[in-house]
Design a protein around this motif. Sequence first.
Motif, PDB file in Angstrom:
ATOM      1  N   MET B  44       0.835  -1.209   0.000  1.00 49.11           N
ATOM      2  CA  MET B  44       0.000   0.000   0.000  1.00 49.11           C
ATOM      3  C   MET B  44       0.862   1.248   0.000  1.00 49.11           C
ATOM      4  O   MET B  44       0.582   2.219  -0.700  1.00 49.11           O
ATOM      5  N   ILE B  47       2.262   1.892  -3.480  1.00 53.37           N
ATOM      6  CA  ILE B  47       1.254   2.426  -4.401  1.00 53.37           C
ATOM      7  C   ILE B  47       0.933   3.879  -4.036  1.00 53.37           C
ATOM      8  O   ILE B  47       0.780   4.735  -4.910  1.00 53.37           O
ATOM      9  N   TYR B  48       0.883   4.147  -2.737  1.00 51.07           N
ATOM     10  CA  TYR B  48       0.610   5.525  -2.306  1.00 51.07           C
ATOM     11  C   TYR B  48       1.680   6.462  -2.832  1.00 51.07           C
ATOM     12  O   TYR B  48       1.392   7.522  -3.389  1.00 51.07           O
ATOM     13  N   THR B  51       1.295   6.945  -6.606  1.00 54.87           N
ATOM     14  CA  THR B  51       0.154   7.712  -7.103  1.00 54.87           C
ATOM     15  C   THR B  51       0.084   9.123  -6.537  1.00 54.87           C
ATOM     16  O   THR B  51      -0.635   9.952  -7.077  1.00 54.87           O
ATOM     17  N   GLN B  54       0.478  12.135  -8.864  1.00 60.45           N
ATOM     18  CA  GLN B  54      -0.677  12.213  -9.769  1.00 60.45           C
ATOM     19  C   GLN B  54      -1.913  12.729  -9.027  1.00 60.45           C
ATOM     20  O   GLN B  54      -2.652  13.571  -9.534  1.00 60.45           O
ATOM     21  N   ILE B  55      -2.128  12.251  -7.794  1.00 59.20           N
ATOM     22  CA  ILE B  55      -3.297  12.684  -7.021  1.00 59.20           C
ATOM     23  C   ILE B  55      -3.196  14.170  -6.716  1.00 59.20           C
ATOM     24  O   ILE B  55      -4.162  14.924  -6.849  1.00 59.20           O
ATOM     25  N   THR B  58      -3.962  16.083  -9.786  1.00 60.24           N
ATOM     26  CA  THR B  58      -5.386  16.029 -10.102  1.00 60.24           C
ATOM     27  C   THR B  58      -6.173  16.966  -9.212  1.00 60.24           C
ATOM     28  O   THR B  58      -7.072  17.677  -9.664  1.00 60.24           O
ATOM     29  N   MET B  59      -5.815  16.991  -7.899  1.00 57.49           N
ATOM     30  CA  MET B  59      -6.543  17.854  -6.978  1.00 57.49           C
ATOM     31  C   MET B  59      -6.316  19.325  -7.317  1.00 57.49           C
ATOM     32  O   MET B  59      -7.227  20.148  -7.256  1.00 57.49           O
ATOM     33  N   ALA B  62      -8.305  20.103 -10.298  1.00 55.16           N
ATOM     34  CA  ALA B  62      -9.717  20.244  -9.941  1.00 55.16           C
ATOM     35  C   ALA B  62      -9.966  21.606  -9.298  1.00 55.16           C
ATOM     36  O   ALA B  62     -10.962  22.270  -9.569  1.00 55.16           O
ATOM     37  N   ARG B  65      -9.863  24.285 -11.910  1.00 57.76           N
ATOM     38  CA  ARG B  65     -11.065  24.279 -12.732  1.00 57.76           C
ATOM     39  C   ARG B  65     -12.225  24.929 -11.987  1.00 57.76           C
ATOM     40  O   ARG B  65     -12.994  25.694 -12.546  1.00 57.76           O
ATOM     41  N   THR B 150     -31.595  16.738  -2.193  1.00 62.21           N
ATOM     42  CA  THR B 150     -32.326  15.647  -2.839  1.00 62.21           C
ATOM     43  C   THR B 150     -32.101  15.635  -4.355  1.00 62.21           C
ATOM     44  O   THR B 150     -32.345  16.643  -5.018  1.00 62.21           O
ATOM     45  N   PRO B 151     -31.655  14.517  -4.911  1.00 58.91           N
ATOM     46  CA  PRO B 151     -31.445  14.448  -6.365  1.00 58.91           C
ATOM     47  C   PRO B 151     -32.748  14.734  -7.113  1.00 58.91           C
ATOM     48  O   PRO B 151     -33.809  14.236  -6.728  1.00 58.91           O
TER      49      PRO B 151
END
Lengths: 225, 240
Positions: B44, B47-48, B51, B54-55, B58-59, B62, B65, B150-151
Amino acid sequence: MSIYREISHNGLWKQNAILAQLLGLCPLLAVSSTMVNAVSLGLATILVMGLSNFAVSLLRGFIPYEIRIPVFILIIAALVTIVDLLFNAFLHDLYLVLGIFIPLIVTNCIVLARVEAFAAKNGAGLAAFDGVMMGIGFVWVIGLLGAIREFIGQGTLLSGIDMIFPGMQAIQVLPESYPGFLIAILPPGAFLVLGLMIAGRNWLEYRANERAKARLLAQQQAAGA
Amino acid sequence: MHDAAPTSATSSANVPPPAGGALRVSARTALILLAFTLVFTGLMASIYTLTSPQIEATMLEAKRRLIGEVLPAAAYDNDLLADAIELPPSPELGLDEPTRLYRARKDGQPAALVFEAAAPDGYSGHIGLMLAVQADGRLAAVRVTSHRETPGLGDYIDPKKDKNKASPWIAQFAGRNFSDTPREKWKVKKDGGAFDQHVGATISARAVTKATGRALDWALEHADALYALPAGARHEESTK
């Protein structure tokens, strides 16, 4: 019937995680309000089930019987964490939507059930195949449930597909003026639709059984006559 | 269930524990569990590590944006994400956790403040907001960042869920200030204010409208202090 065909038949229909065993209902009910969410979580579940069955099967010779459950949980939790990190890194929008439900795959009892009932007793290839087939059984049911709820609730299909494939559009099946049917999207709708789907499966099974019985009877009569 | 598949390899299942003292058996079992824990923790961790760049990217993407939705990139020319200050938890903004506030500047002059706020009184819990307030006192735009409304009913506050794509509900806040919409009119129409709401889902609209008004109030009151702070500093409410 070959072993692979039997595993597929079990996963997709006969021992279907949801319709026959009623396992993993928590994510099923929570995430199936739209088709895209449902299928995405289903794909993540397939990945986790295939990997965990494979890993447990490979390592089964090293796992003492007494501590098999903690080790299984450890393996599943590690794999889910890895899938969670990969989603966060590469499918961030979807990660935001699925949120808590990816970590919750750990608690989806179908994963542990297959590891315990199948992977701990069979070879790695078969085990991975069983995990994937059980996962596909999960995904088609949750996908269909999501599609029905989304269609009745909002009159669309595939809304939110742009989170996975930017640029793609949801399909507006019913006219824009469709007011929506809220209960289908809310949790009670999930229970209702799932109940109908289980009833449908039971009906099909019942009919198949009756036919088999009738055939048998006819054969016996033919033999007796 | 799957009796057709015979147990092929040497599974330790159903085999009695090896001879030896109970202590030895437990020690061996514990060691095996420890080994599994170490191996999978290591897996783990790697992998952490793999990644996490990249994380982070991405944040950041985001965030960029999201900021782009409330403030067009043409409105400023500084490195917005670097020109940030820390905000302590603030009851006026409805925030109970520290957040960051970004200062947009053009040609060295203050252009806009970009910050988060929350409406505590949504139909089901908090509604997270992102706002940009221009230096001239206008609200550039506001966006919903998180909600559990509520959706299909209350979720029109999020333009992605709003069926009216051409002019989503939340767009009516863009460009408003307290001169064209007096403070006491900063309510939904149902409460005698200036802003539309959808029939049957007033609570969500009311919560967002109120929180937006409060946040605009707050930004105007503290604007000078907020622009003046050095980047990375922490903003303390001076007057209480």
